[in-house]
Write an enzyme that holds these catalytic residues in place. Structure first.
Site, mmCIF file in Angstrom:
data_model
loop_
_atom_site.group_PDB
_atom_site.id
_atom_site.type_symbol
_atom_site.label_atom_id
_atom_site.label_comp_id
_atom_site.label_asym_id
_atom_site.label_seq_id
_atom_site.Cartn_x
_atom_site.Cartn_y
_atom_site.Cartn_z
ATOM 1 N N TYR D 50 0.980 -1.635 -0.074
ATOM 2 C CA TYR D 50 -0.086 0.143 -0.136
ATOM 3 C C TYR D 50 0.731 1.487 -0.103
ATOM 4 O O TYR D 50 1.863 0.593 0.691
ATOM 5 C CB TYR D 50 -0.746 -0.688 1.248
ATOM 6 C CG TYR D 50 -2.047 -1.209 1.012
ATOM 7 C CD1 TYR D 50 -3.010 0.075 0.859
ATOM 8 C CD2 TYR D 50 -2.159 -2.458 1.567
ATOM 9 C CE1 TYR D 50 -4.542 -0.862 0.390
ATOM 10 C CE2 TYR D 50 -3.047 -3.063 1.608
ATOM 11 C CZ TYR D 50 -4.036 -2.740 0.631
ATOM 12 O OH TYR D 50 -5.035 -3.699 0.515
ATOM 13 N N GLU D 51 0.036 2.253 -0.396
ATOM 14 C CA GLU D 51 0.982 3.947 -1.075
ATOM 15 C C GLU D 51 1.482 4.271 0.412
ATOM 16 O O GLU D 51 2.713 5.058 0.646
ATOM 17 C CB GLU D 51 0.675 4.364 -1.082
ATOM 18 C CG GLU D 51 -0.957 5.224 -1.212
ATOM 19 C CD GLU D 51 -1.534 5.618 -2.280
ATOM 20 O OE1 GLU D 51 -1.858 5.605 -3.297
ATOM 21 O OE2 GLU D 51 -2.699 6.728 -1.547
ATOM 22 N N SER D 52 0.713 3.496 1.579
ATOM 23 C CA SER D 52 0.882 4.388 3.147
ATOM 24 C C SER D 52 2.227 3.560 3.058
ATOM 25 O O SER D 52 2.431 3.736 4.817
ATOM 26 C CB SER D 52 -0.271 3.909 4.053
ATOM 27 O OG SER D 52 0.088 2.575 3.747
#
Lengths: 279, 297, 279, 297
Positions: D50-52
């Protein structure tokens, strides 16, 4: 995609004559055992990359494995010179050694650019020094917004990265902690990688300060307890300072170095999950 | 009466130059000894930052190398090597950079790369740049510690590894170096500071028992001496005790024999470690040939 | 140099009308309480920076604090639109909102460039999209080694960074863990910083995955338990998903939003070490 | 006989496109549901990124947002946002990027920024780019999931947020986009793939009970249909059970009332959460106005 193999298998599969190889570990977790295996397998014409070439690179250079060295600080840390390195640079023994020399900040940014899939990195550095006149991979770059001139350094894209880590799990996820240096960047910048580990565990419990390289970003994993010696693996071993001191005398003369190599490198082999024995 | 060596005097003087609460980017060797002495004496809140990525290390001994495990274990934060240079050093947020040198010129430019005749055919190959060029460029100020001799204090450098004041006044701003540059140079004979107009190093302090003539003879250029030359007070007993304690602790740590010694090409532990204050064989016979005096690990 | 103060003192001292302010926290540790204090202190003409402007920026924009928004994704995560943001963009209510719009990768590199003291960052991005034609701070840059054209983005250098963290110690060292986002870069890129924390402890024991910002790199530290709500602080609170859902209706109409602001922001104050009370 | 919604069919189809052992960069919303379904069914070794900054997350439920704590707690590694984009996404080491979209054209270019008439005076302001442009540029391949209608499948995009095949064949290489581009588009009516010569999207699969005419009517351009159009098998009971379980677990997690709710401007917890499969109010009445369908958090 991680494969758990023996050290001999890993080096044989990953490193070929003429390859560009980065062995990293910033004074901690230095992959000595893997370097010895490269010497034993008599790899030649390597371009060796390392921010801080110290004893293991002195050995590789003295053993005739290296054609070129890309680095930023070459010495026996806390002790003095690297005699095999100096003999190669000053006397071309056992063969000439081409140098590509940078600063730490430059090397770190070159690895980071490689890891990022960029052809160059940008930093404030090198200006006013003699470095740009004597080394490749440094150029001016102008900020398109402010007009300021900064320094670009070319990305490092080694064929192989070699590191030592505390642990891996059975899937090949690699975990190390303590001083973490530039190993993540070296592995991610390279086409292939070899990771020696102190042990393989069922699962990696989280650790403060730990870096985890996922199995799919790692190549060959080999169990080599004590594989950083005389460097150390935090939580597993301590730095063998006496060896660093002793290296000064061992490496000063060509013959004594050759004898040491015969006894301690060529005369040994490493087997998976075992300590070193004669072979 | 206290007896002490010239090196001890140098380290104590270097330590005194650090103020409490400063952030200090520490080179290994003499700078690290001095920074740790400062933290153990008058500057308990000195923040030690090593290029190995350790921020706020609090070692109880002089670290064996910049990668000593004690630096990571006692740090407030350990970051990667790219991060320590890019996020922490480069923007100029560190108060003082503490460097060693193999050779230095009158504008406090530093050579740790090669001694003549040429880069490709050096007489002596030194370890190279390490973190020094960017430490010298970026820190708010810089201090340099090195032993003084006609060879180390050179009329002309064979290689400029790290920039002090370049060609003199105005050089740093022309080169875009944001840091303040060398504020002082501490040697085994005294202390030099840059002239505020010309940036040329001027002898401003001298140790007890050292003559100006002796310092001149140990300098490879026509040395300028300050009109207000002062004698630097000798080490106090507290300073000497602290310094020797730090060095002894390092020796003890160094002689702990690792269990793995005999496994992979190791040697039996020597009866006593020679690390610490005692010079290495190379350093004692040929200072220029010894990278131990240079910056880096 | 960290100073431990009340939230009201921190905002009052750090943030002035017209400042450029980055409130960061990537869906975790969002500094809601600090944002409310900015609204309460009626700051105006702010340039607000945030990769993911969500509810707290909807509130700041709706309250009239912002002149400009620099961002890469504006929405109510998992729910829908930001109605106050859209009302500002589409109808200039309560005032026009200038936009400077990037991608996440671009914003991350802009913060990283700012933290690194560089005027720009380099990435592979934006090419072929409509973004460069409509936003500032994007330019082509040519690799001096390969000739390849890449994208440069201008550095972010906020006046103030505002973040929420799990803990600080009494010296002002700040520690947070879990999803760590771009907060380190935001703080290091900014001239000043405000950090709200769940608690202040005697000393920070090491935690897996923790980031520590040393006291000398931090500005104001204020204790605000629950200061991320309705976002969360891993180990201290969970995301109040109902609030995210409810925000859609609260924010849809100007009057209902104004009523909410009166009741929940203007009508409250925050005191150090205490939960929120009426004042 | 199993009953299921068109959205469930879409999610199941999207999940089937993921192969075991792949690395998948996951956008939130429909892509995240599909990726988690794949991991819960036929692709247990699917690596979710995930881009987190969470790498290798193994949530037992559909995460509430890309910043859900469960993603960090179950990850192999959590890295900073700059690192996830620079070291992990940008070099092209991720097998597949899984994106949502508000609007898409025949070359699978994506708009998640504004709907006309102009950027400065938009009719509808969408959330913007998020991580999508670089996901679309860098991943070895891309899949896009969105509901199909004449407005979402547009003849011309008002804004190109993320590039699919640009103007058609050759565009990606001219633009220097190293990733392979969109391999398939999954909608609530069927599946489209790019023509190997022209890169224009072609309808290659259709769900049971959906007619080609219906798909054409739901497309804003003259839709090409493959000569080998296939009917896509309906969800299996196992797939439906797994999907509903993941969504139910998310709803349960969402309705856990945080202790701090009443403290700082919070609201009392609603009787039931509307998150998960149920569309948000905005999405159900005006799909284009809802950023929930777009990529990002």
């Amino acid at each position: 995609m991680a494969q758990i193999v023996t050290l001999a298998e890993a080096i044989s599969a990953a490193i070929h004559d003429g390859d560009t190889v980065a062995m990293e570990g910033f004074t901690h977790l230095i992959p000595h055992a893997a370097g010895h295996e490269v010497i034993r397998q008599r790899r030649r014409d390597l371009t060796l990359i390392r921010m801080t070439p110290d004893i293991i690179y002195d050995q590789l250079i003295g053993a005739g494995c290296a054609r070129k060295l890309i680095f930023s600080w070459a010495g026996n840390p806390g002790v003095g010179s690297l005699h095999r390195f100096r003999d190669a640079v000053q006397n071309s023994w056992p063969r000439p050694l081409e140098l590509e020399e940078h600063s730490h900040a430059g090397m770190a940014n070159r690895f980071a650019a490689g890891a990022s899939g960029l052809p160059f990195g940008v930093l404030r550095g090198y200006r006013g020094t003699s470095l740009p006149a004597h080394t490749a991979g440094v150029a001016d770059i102008v900020c398109p917004f402010t007009g300021e001139t900064l320094t670009a350094v070319s990305a490092l894209r080694p064929d192989v990265a070699v590191i030592h880590a505390q642990r891996a799990d059975k899937q090949g996820n690699v975990q190390y902690w303590g001083i973490s240096g530039v190993q993540k960047e070296a592995v991610l910048a390279s086409s292939r990688s070899v990771v020696t580990v102190e042990e393989i565990v069922d699962s990696l419990d989280p650790r403060p300060g730990a870096v985890v390289l996922p199995w799919w970003a790692v190549g060959y994993v080999a169990v080599v307890p004590g594989g950083a010696h005389p460097s150390y693996a935090l939580g597993y071993s301590v730095r063998d300072n006496d060896f660093y001191l002793a290296w000064d005398a061992i490496s000063r003369e060509r013959q004594r170095f050759a004898d040491w190599l015969d006894e301690h490198v060529y005369g040994r082999c490493v087997q998976v999950g075992q300590t070193t024995g004669e072979c | 009466m206290l007896t002490y060596t010239a090196d001890e005097m140098m380290t104590v003087t270097a330590a005194r130059s650090l103020r409490d609460g400063m952030t200090c980017f520490v080179g290994i060797g003499l700078p690290s000894e001095a920074a740790n002495l400062a933290r153990a004496t008058h500057a308990p809140n000195l923040v030690l930052i090593y290029e190995s990525g350790t921020i706020g290390s609090k070692p109880g001994q002089v670290p064996l190398s910049i990668g000593d495990g004690i630096l990571a274990e006692t740090a407030d934060s350990v970051v990667s090597v790219p991060e320590i240079f890019n996020y922490w050093l480069q923007p100029g947020r560190i108060d003082i950079g503490f460097l060693g040198a193999a050779q230095l010129d009158r504008y406090a430019n530093i050579n740790t790369t090669v001694i003549g005749p040429s880069y490709d055919q050096p007489a002596v190959r030194l370890p190279g740049a390490g973190g020094a060029p960017e430490i010298a460029a970026a820190c708010r100020e810089v201090a340099v510690v090195l032993r003084q001799s006609p060879r180390t204090f050179a009329e002309r450098l064979d290689f400029v590894t790290s920039v002090g004041y370049g060609d003199g006044a105005g050089s740093r701003s022309r080169l875009g170096l944001a840091g303040g540059g060398p504020r002082l140079v501490i040697t085994d004979l005294g202390v030099l500071r840059p002239d505020q107009q010309t940036c040329e190093l001027v002898l401003t302090g001298i140790y007890a028992g050292v003559s100006v003539a002796q310092v001149r003879e140990s300098t490879g250029w026509e040395l300028r001496v300050s009109a207000e030359l002062t004698e630097i007070p000798p080490p106090t007993e507290a300073e000497l005790t602290a310094l020797r304690g730090l060095v002894a602790a390092a020796s003890q740590a160094a002689s702990r024999s690792p269990a793995s010694t005999s496994r992979v090409g190791g040697l039996p532990p020597a009866a006593s470690s020679r690390l610490g204050a005692s010079p290495s064989p190379a350093a004692s016979t040929a200072p220029l040939a010894s990278p131990a005096a240079g910056v880096g690990e």
